[in-house]
Design a protein around this motif. Structure first.
Motif, mmCIF file in Angstrom:
data_model
loop_
_atom_site.group_PDB
_atom_site.id
_atom_site.type_symbol
_atom_site.label_atom_id
_atom_site.label_comp_id
_atom_site.label_asym_id
_atom_site.label_seq_id
_atom_site.Cartn_x
_atom_site.Cartn_y
_atom_site.Cartn_z
ATOM 1 N N THR A 13 0.655 -1.375 -0.088
ATOM 2 C CA THR A 13 -0.051 -0.050 -0.029
ATOM 3 C C THR A 13 0.451 1.311 -0.354
ATOM 4 O O THR A 13 1.846 1.151 0.928
ATOM 5 C CB THR A 13 -1.041 -0.289 1.244
ATOM 6 N N LEU A 14 0.483 2.113 -0.649
ATOM 7 C CA LEU A 14 1.232 3.418 -0.849
ATOM 8 C C LEU A 14 0.633 4.077 -0.738
ATOM 9 O O LEU A 14 -0.396 4.031 -1.388
ATOM 10 C CB LEU A 14 2.224 3.377 -2.308
ATOM 11 N N ARG A 15 0.861 5.369 -0.034
ATOM 12 C CA ARG A 15 0.462 6.504 0.721
ATOM 13 C C ARG A 15 1.028 7.361 -0.039
ATOM 14 O O ARG A 15 2.027 7.289 0.675
ATOM 15 C CB ARG A 15 -0.671 6.223 1.869
ATOM 16 N N ALA A 34 -0.235 15.962 -1.674
ATOM 17 C CA ALA A 34 -1.391 14.996 -1.941
ATOM 18 C C ALA A 34 -2.181 14.048 -1.694
ATOM 19 O O ALA A 34 -1.823 12.766 -1.623
ATOM 20 C CB ALA A 34 -0.218 14.879 -3.162
ATOM 21 N N THR A 35 -2.030 14.379 -0.517
ATOM 22 C CA THR A 35 -2.987 13.732 0.293
ATOM 23 C C THR A 35 -4.236 13.091 -0.346
ATOM 24 O O THR A 35 -5.069 13.595 -0.996
ATOM 25 C CB THR A 35 -3.463 14.042 1.588
ATOM 26 N N GLY A 36 -4.049 11.426 0.041
ATOM 27 C CA GLY A 36 -5.282 10.949 -0.717
ATOM 28 C C GLY A 36 -4.766 9.561 -1.860
ATOM 29 O O GLY A 36 -5.287 9.403 -1.978
ATOM 30 N N GLY A 37 -3.619 10.659 -2.653
ATOM 31 C CA GLY A 37 -2.942 9.836 -3.756
ATOM 32 C C GLY A 37 -2.507 8.130 -2.704
ATOM 33 O O GLY A 37 -1.946 8.616 -1.876
ATOM 34 N N GLY A 38 -2.409 7.966 -4.156
ATOM 35 C CA GLY A 38 -1.599 6.310 -3.856
ATOM 36 C C GLY A 38 -3.050 5.312 -4.564
ATOM 37 O O GLY A 38 -3.489 5.612 -5.179
ATOM 38 N N GLY A 39 -2.771 3.985 -3.774
ATOM 39 C CA GLY A 39 -2.922 2.997 -4.154
ATOM 40 C C GLY A 39 -2.249 1.475 -3.526
ATOM 41 O O GLY A 39 -1.846 2.086 -2.504
ATOM 42 N N ARG A 40 -3.071 0.736 -4.228
ATOM 43 C CA ARG A 40 -2.385 -0.613 -3.835
ATOM 44 C C ARG A 40 -2.392 -2.239 -4.367
ATOM 45 O O ARG A 40 -2.698 -1.368 -5.489
ATOM 46 C CB ARG A 40 -4.147 -1.815 -3.073
ATOM 47 N N GLY A 41 -0.841 -1.857 -4.252
ATOM 48 C CA GLY A 41 -0.423 -3.315 -5.630
ATOM 49 C C GLY A 41 -0.142 -4.395 -4.955
ATOM 50 O O GLY A 41 -0.790 -4.613 -3.701
#
Length: 192
Positions: A13-15, A34-41
């Motif tokens: 998880t990247l936040r 960039a709060t809220g940016g990212g995703g799961r991998g």
């Protein structure tokens, strides 16, 4: 890290957080929330020997979210970006490696940056390809220094990209393309 606790496959998880910087050419840096940016991998173990645990990480570009640069997320020279300016970021790929023991992260990032001025101007996409690293990243006119990932997953990822011309006279001249672009991202990269 004890190798007996190492899993061969994990969720990554990247936040991305507040306190980021983006810069292009010789212009002042943008302060970017960039709060809220990212995703799961997913993360796959590639080396799990004593004192060396390395995962390959891969994020699905379609599941990544990067907030746009706009009046609510971005400041330049301490002032919010004017409301009619917007830069949307469309991730195309994000993948690389994480050394759990040293905290070193290297993520190859490819994205299109789409600049618009209200409804009156839409520039051709700027293709930006770089390695986001916790180490140093140097270009011809820009550079950044990352911070290695700690045990909680917090790190600073930096990348300098060489941005090519887009063959659109206004944007090529305004940004002085080709030129360097810098990203400094305050982030968390967590394995679960």
């Amino acid at each position: 890290m004890a190798t007996s606790n190492v899993l061969s496959s994990r969720t990554a998880t990247l936040r991305v957080k507040d306190g980021c910087l983006l810069g292009v050419s010789v212009y002042p840096n943008f302060r970017y929330n960039a709060t809220g940016g990212g995703g799961r991998g997913h993360a796959t173990l590639v080396k799990g020997e004593a004192k060396t645990v390395v995962y390959q990480v891969h994020f699905d570009a379609g599941a990544l979210y990067i907030p746009p640069l706009d009046t609510s997320t971005t400041k330049i020279l301490g002032l919010p970006l004017p409301p009619f300016l917007r830069i949307a970021i469309q991730p195309l790929s994000l993948h690389g490696s994480l050394d759990v023991d040293t905290g070193r992260v290297e993520l190859d990032f490819d994205a299109e940056f789409k600049f618009t001025v209200g409804t009156i101007y839409a520039a051709p996409p700027l293709r930006v390809t770089t390695t986001l690293t916790t180490e140093n990243s140097n270009g011809m006119i820009r550079s950044g220094r990352g911070t290695r990932r700690n045990q909680e997953g917090t790190c600073k990822l930096v990348g300098v990209a060489r941005v090519p011309r887009v063959k659109e006279v206004f944007l090529d001249n305004f940004l002085m393309l080709p030129t360097d672009a810098l990203a400094e991202l305050e982030a968390e990269l967590v394995l679960e």
